[in-house]
Write a protein that holds these residues in place. Sequence first.
Motif, PDB file in Angstrom:
ATOM      1  N   PRO A  50       0.822  -1.204   0.000  1.00 47.70           N
ATOM      2  CA  PRO A  50       0.000   0.000   0.000  1.00 47.70           C
ATOM      3  C   PRO A  50       0.862   1.262   0.000  1.00 47.70           C
ATOM      4  O   PRO A  50       2.081   1.187   0.130  1.00 47.70           O
ATOM      5  CB  PRO A  50      -0.743  -0.119   1.330  1.00 47.70           C
ATOM      6  N   VAL A  51       0.202   2.418  -0.117  1.00 46.02           N
ATOM      7  CA  VAL A  51       0.872   3.703   0.069  1.00 46.02           C
ATOM      8  C   VAL A  51       1.180   3.853   1.553  1.00 46.02           C
ATOM      9  O   VAL A  51       0.302   3.682   2.400  1.00 46.02           O
ATOM     10  CB  VAL A  51      -0.022   4.864  -0.414  1.00 46.02           C
ATOM     11  N   LEU A  52       2.434   4.169   1.867  1.00 47.12           N
ATOM     12  CA  LEU A  52       2.854   4.272   3.260  1.00 47.12           C
ATOM     13  C   LEU A  52       3.309   5.688   3.580  1.00 47.12           C
ATOM     14  O   LEU A  52       3.808   6.404   2.712  1.00 47.12           O
ATOM     15  CB  LEU A  52       4.018   3.306   3.537  1.00 47.12           C
ATOM     16  N   ALA A  53       3.124   6.074   4.840  1.00 45.46           N
ATOM     17  CA  ALA A  53       3.592   7.366   5.336  1.00 45.46           C
ATOM     18  C   ALA A  53       4.214   7.154   6.701  1.00 45.46           C
ATOM     19  O   ALA A  53       3.849   6.218   7.427  1.00 45.46           O
ATOM     20  CB  ALA A  53       2.431   8.357   5.425  1.00 45.46           C
ATOM     21  N   THR A  54       5.177   8.009   7.058  1.00 50.20           N
ATOM     22  CA  THR A  54       5.770   7.899   8.390  1.00 50.20           C
ATOM     23  C   THR A  54       4.671   8.076   9.436  1.00 50.20           C
ATOM     24  O   THR A  54       3.787   8.924   9.309  1.00 50.20           O
ATOM     25  CB  THR A  54       6.867   8.950   8.600  1.00 50.20           C
ATOM     26  N   GLY A  55       4.727   7.250  10.459  1.00 52.19           N
ATOM     27  CA  GLY A  55       3.711   7.270  11.499  1.00 52.19           C
ATOM     28  C   GLY A  55       2.602   6.270  11.290  1.00 52.19           C
ATOM     29  O   GLY A  55       1.795   6.038  12.204  1.00 52.19           O
ATOM     30  N   ASP A  56       2.534   5.656  10.118  1.00 51.96           N
ATOM     31  CA  ASP A  56       1.535   4.609   9.903  1.00 51.96           C
ATOM     32  C   ASP A  56       1.848   3.390  10.766  1.00 51.96           C
ATOM     33  O   ASP A  56       3.018   3.036  10.978  1.00 51.96           O
ATOM     34  CB  ASP A  56       1.523   4.148   8.437  1.00 51.96           C
ATOM     35  N   VAL A  57       0.801   2.758  11.235  1.00 53.15           N
ATOM     36  CA  VAL A  57       0.931   1.453  11.889  1.00 53.15           C
ATOM     37  C   VAL A  57       0.511   0.404  10.865  1.00 53.15           C
ATOM     38  O   VAL A  57      -0.578   0.494  10.293  1.00 53.15           O
ATOM     39  CB  VAL A  57       0.055   1.348  13.145  1.00 53.15           C
ATOM     40  N   VAL A  58       1.396  -0.556  10.613  1.00 49.02           N
ATOM     41  CA  VAL A  58       1.122  -1.549   9.577  1.00 49.02           C
ATOM     42  C   VAL A  58       1.095  -2.948  10.169  1.00 49.02           C
ATOM     43  O   VAL A  58       1.740  -3.244  11.181  1.00 49.02           O
ATOM     44  CB  VAL A  58       2.166  -1.481   8.441  1.00 49.02           C
ATOM     45  N   GLU A  59       0.322  -3.794   9.512  1.00 51.94           N
ATOM     46  CA  GLU A  59       0.279  -5.217   9.838  1.00 51.94           C
ATOM     47  C   GLU A  59       0.807  -5.967   8.623  1.00 51.94           C
ATOM     48  O   GLU A  59       0.359  -5.726   7.503  1.00 51.94           O
ATOM     49  CB  GLU A  59      -1.138  -5.650  10.166  1.00 51.94           C
ATOM     50  N   VAL A  60       1.750  -6.862   8.860  1.00 55.49           N
ATOM     51  CA  VAL A  60       2.492  -7.481   7.760  1.00 55.49           C
ATOM     52  C   VAL A  60       2.600  -8.989   7.957  1.00 55.49           C
ATOM     53  O   VAL A  60       2.857  -9.465   9.068  1.00 55.49           O
ATOM     54  CB  VAL A  60       3.924  -6.900   7.663  1.00 55.49           C
ATOM     55  N   ASP A  61       2.399  -9.713   6.873  1.00 54.14           N
ATOM     56  CA  ASP A  61       2.825 -11.100   6.790  1.00 54.14           C
ATOM     57  C   ASP A  61       3.868 -11.152   5.690  1.00 54.14           C
ATOM     58  O   ASP A  61       3.593 -10.720   4.555  1.00 54.14           O
ATOM     59  CB  ASP A  61       1.654 -12.033   6.452  1.00 54.14           C
ATOM     60  N   GLY A  62       5.066 -11.649   6.002  1.00 54.02           N
ATOM     61  CA  GLY A  62       6.108 -11.571   4.993  1.00 54.02           C
ATOM     62  C   GLY A  62       7.222 -12.580   5.172  1.00 54.02           C
ATOM     63  O   GLY A  62       7.263 -13.358   6.132  1.00 54.02           O
ATOM     64  N   TYR A  63       8.114 -12.544   4.208  1.00 48.84           N
ATOM     65  CA  TYR A  63       9.265 -13.441   4.132  1.00 48.84           C
ATOM     66  C   TYR A  63      10.465 -12.732   4.739  1.00 48.84           C
ATOM     67  O   TYR A  63      10.692 -11.549   4.467  1.00 48.84           O
ATOM     68  CB  TYR A  63       9.534 -13.784   2.672  1.00 48.84           C
ATOM     69  N   VAL A  64      11.248 -13.442   5.541  1.00 45.94           N
ATOM     70  CA  VAL A  64      12.285 -12.827   6.366  1.00 45.94           C
ATOM     71  C   VAL A  64      13.671 -13.257   5.892  1.00 45.94           C
ATOM     72  O   VAL A  64      13.971 -14.453   5.808  1.00 45.94           O
ATOM     73  CB  VAL A  64      12.103 -13.211   7.847  1.00 45.94           C
ATOM     74  N   VAL A  65      14.514 -12.263   5.593  1.00 40.70           N
ATOM     75  CA  VAL A  65      15.902 -12.506   5.199  1.00 40.70           C
ATOM     76  C   VAL A  65      16.799 -11.631   6.078  1.00 40.70           C
ATOM     77  O   VAL A  65      16.550 -10.437   6.229  1.00 40.70           O
ATOM     78  CB  VAL A  65      16.147 -12.184   3.715  1.00 40.70           C
ATOM     79  N   ALA A  66      17.833 -12.249   6.657  1.00 36.16           N
ATOM     80  CA  ALA A  66      18.726 -11.518   7.556  1.00 36.16           C
ATOM     81  C   ALA A  66      20.139 -11.477   6.996  1.00 36.16           C
ATOM     82  O   ALA A  66      20.517 -12.270   6.129  1.00 36.16           O
ATOM     83  CB  ALA A  66      18.741 -12.188   8.935  1.00 36.16           C
ATOM     84  N   SER A  67      20.919 -10.524   7.503  1.00 35.68           N
ATOM     85  CA  SER A  67      22.331 -10.424   7.154  1.00 35.68           C
ATOM     86  C   SER A  67      23.130 -10.073   8.400  1.00 35.68           C
ATOM     87  O   SER A  67      22.765  -9.139   9.134  1.00 35.68           O
ATOM     88  CB  SER A  67      22.558  -9.355   6.072  1.00 35.68           C
TER      89      SER A  67
END
Length: 225
Positions: free
Chosen positions: A202-219
């Motif tokens: 979606p369109v995002l703005a600073t201060g938005d609270v988001v709910e996410v399901d996603g794929y996780v990659v670390a470094s």
Amino acid sequence: MASNLACIGLDVWRRSDFRDMVAAARSEAETIAKDGEVGVHIWTDVSGARLILTTEGDLVRVVTPTFYAAPGAVISEPQAVDGGLVLAELVNDEDEVITEIACQLEELALLGSAAPPVEGPVSIVVLGNSTEVIGRADAAVPGLVFEPTGAYALSTDAVAHLTGVVLAIEERAVGRTGQAFTAARLQTDGFQVTLCVPAGKPVLATGDVVEVDGYVVASIPALRN
């Protein structure tokens, strides 16, 4: 739902286009590990979009999309598990465990030769397969969550469910594809992650609270030293 590749501006529809993209990335990639015929290579676009390529001889066996992001957490004792994934704990400044995490790890091939214990700054990228703005944060937001749903599954997977507050946003575009994507820094439960989604979805703005399901990659940058 957005695909992992679409989250970093590398969405392709045809198998031939995917092969061409991977071949071009392989020719420009940095090799970070080599063991006989098996190699691990990282291609980074100027936009920050990344592909981790695992090769065997001339064949590309595994392609993992991610993004170049600054560390936002501290990882402790990552352990490789079946399927090429890593299980680890994230800890706070007092070495208290915040959560467990299941993820892909850019430097997985270097983990086995690292001197134990492995602990230090880690960047965590979440490719937002499903992302929704659920409110605005006018002050501190209680109840932020990070649930490593794939860590507790019968078959371990690098997925998580989280809520977070958008701290900063960068709009990026990949020159090779012309596709735009959004890289947003999120504060979640006790640490920060970088969320990548297709531009406007979606369109995002600073201060938005988001709910996410996603794929996780670390470094873990220290593993390359």
